[in-house]
Every structure is written in C-alpha cells, then in structure tokens.
Enzyme design. Sequence first.
Site: not given
Ligand code: PMV
Length: 339
Positions: A109, A115-116, A118-119, A160
């Site tokens: 999703p 992490g869409s 990054a993947a 991510d």
């Molecule tokens: O929303 P996501 O899964 O990309 O996670 C962000 C995680 C944070 O700690 C809020 C930001 C980060 O860059 O680590």
Amino acid sequence: MRSSSQRLVTTATAPGKTILFGEHAVVYGRPAIAVPVSGRRARVTVADLPAATGIRLVARDLGKRYAGAGGDADDDGRFLQAALALVLGELGVDSAVLDIEVTVESDIPIARGMGSGAAVSAALMRAVAAHLGVALERERLSALVFTTEKMLHGNPSGIDNTTVVYDQPVWFVHGERPEPLSVPGRLTLLIGDTGVPARTRESVAMVKGRHQETPEVLEGCFDAIGEIVYQAREALSSGALEKLGPLMDQNHALLAAIGVSSPELELLVRAARDAGALGAKLSGGGMGGCMIALVDDRQREAVREALQSSGATQVIPTHVSGEVGGSGLQAGQGCYDAR
Ligand code: PMV
C-alpha cells in the site's frame, strides 16, 4: 548464444516493512526495530529492447509510462527516473547506450508507512544492476535507496531503506551499521490500514516543533521509547515473546503522548486489544497510515474481524521470523526468456 527472438529478462523484488518499536525517537538517535513484510513486495522486471529503442519505464499499477532518462514526467515518473539514474551512475553506465524496458509493480500500500517507495527503489536498482551483471552489495544499495528516500520524505532516519534492502528484522540506530536481528520462533502481526494516508513528513515536522518548544519533555519521551526498544530486543533474543505485547502498548502510549496518533489509529488499536491482541500500536510516522497488532493463533481471527468492523480498509497478516530474506533476486533472473 541468444537468438534474435530471445531477450534477457531480469526480475528483482523487495519487501514492504513495518516498524515494531521506536519510530520518531529513532530520528533523535534512539534505536528502532523494523521488520520486512515479506508477503507484500515491489517487483521490477528489466527486459532488453531492440537496439536504439532507448529506455522505457513502466509503472504498471499506475498505468503510466515514462522515458527512462529525463523527459516529461510527473512525481512518480521523476522518482523512478531518479532511482534509475542513481544506479546507472553508481555502475558508471551511460543511459544513452541502454535499450531496456523497466516494469515496476507493487502490492505494498502506498503512503501507509509500509516502505512502498523504498521497496520500489530497491527492487528497481537491484534489477537494473543484475541485468547489467552486477550484484549490488546491500550496504551500497541501501545508501542509494536512502538518496531516493530523501526525495520522498525530506530528512528520513534511514530505517525504511535499511529494512527493505536487508529483508530481515533489523536493529537500527541512525548513523550506525544496522544489525540483523534474530527472532526465535514466529511472531504473527496483523497490520490494520486506517485508509488515511500517513503524513510522515508532517508528523516528523510537528514532533520537531514540539521538541524545540519543550526539549526536556520530548527527550523524556524519547528516552522512555528507547528503553522500550532495548527491552524488546532483550525479549526477542531471550525468546520471552510474551513481553512484547505490553511493550507495544507502552510504545503506543508514548507515541500518542507526543501527538502522532489519530482518532482512526486509536479506534483500531483499541479494537485490536479488546478482541484479545497481545499488544497493539501505531506503526510509522502516524497521523494516519497503519497500526500493528501482535496476535497468537487463538485470537487472530477475532482481532482481524474487530479491525475490519472498526473501519480498517485492509488487514494484512504477516509473520516475523529470523530467517534471512535473501537478495530478493528471483529464480529467473539473468535467464534468457524466449517470449
Ligand atoms: O512512515 P514511515 O514508515 O516511513 O516511518 C517513519 C518513521 C519515522 O521515525 C517517524 C521517521 C524516520 O525517518 O525514521
């Protein structure tokens, strides 16, 4: 030898991810634990084209096509072009000499903290490199994917790209070498999607504002989150998995206290706990996106139903184990495909 009807086709994949413990505090130097969501993946296929065709980028799920190097593109296209340019730059390959079609598909999703981006970036770079005969070593790949993460998220911690490239549970501290974590046994998580896009950029900026206003309060929360992450690591390594649920609940309470939960996330977290989840918390940037619930086999179905009837737009089950996920290169990679 390859006949004219045969073309080289290379496929690579990368998983989605979810953060088990430590989001937000990780931006301020505390550790975090993230795990791949192996059943949801970005998949990129690179196929040779006839000479002088150039590069085509195909975003299959979005129904979009772009020229590979430069040319008109929207945000999605610019993201794919940037990932391609970065990997070609790293390999010292001139895009002008390539005739390939790069097709991107993903069932992760989008904008849900899974992490869409990054993947997609990791699978694309891995597939293009493998197509050119190079297996990108994971630290190098993770650093390249981090560059595309900055395009999407501003100033991300790097969790991510690390998790999707390593494809296994990781202990992550910004600026340190990530450590693969071994998970004894098997954990089952249900990921509940609020249906509201995660606003990571906004939530990170909001937390930064609060940190500037009352640094001692926020530092106290980050210390408490950091302590939870250390305890979670201890529980994972000693096999005391029953300790994880309460630690998730505590981590969620601290995230809510720093202001990154939302009514939709609260509803799902409460529904999961009421239905018997061992623990539940928001996961990722928050203010939307997904939550995760730790379940055992007995409550799994009840928790899934509770999440759905409380408004989850989808519930994604995933298993966490310490098995190494591998390179994400598919069996058919580098084969000659006679289609
Ligand atoms: O929303 P996501 O899964 O990309 O996670 C962000 C995680 C944070 O700690 C809020 C930001 C980060 O860059 O680590």
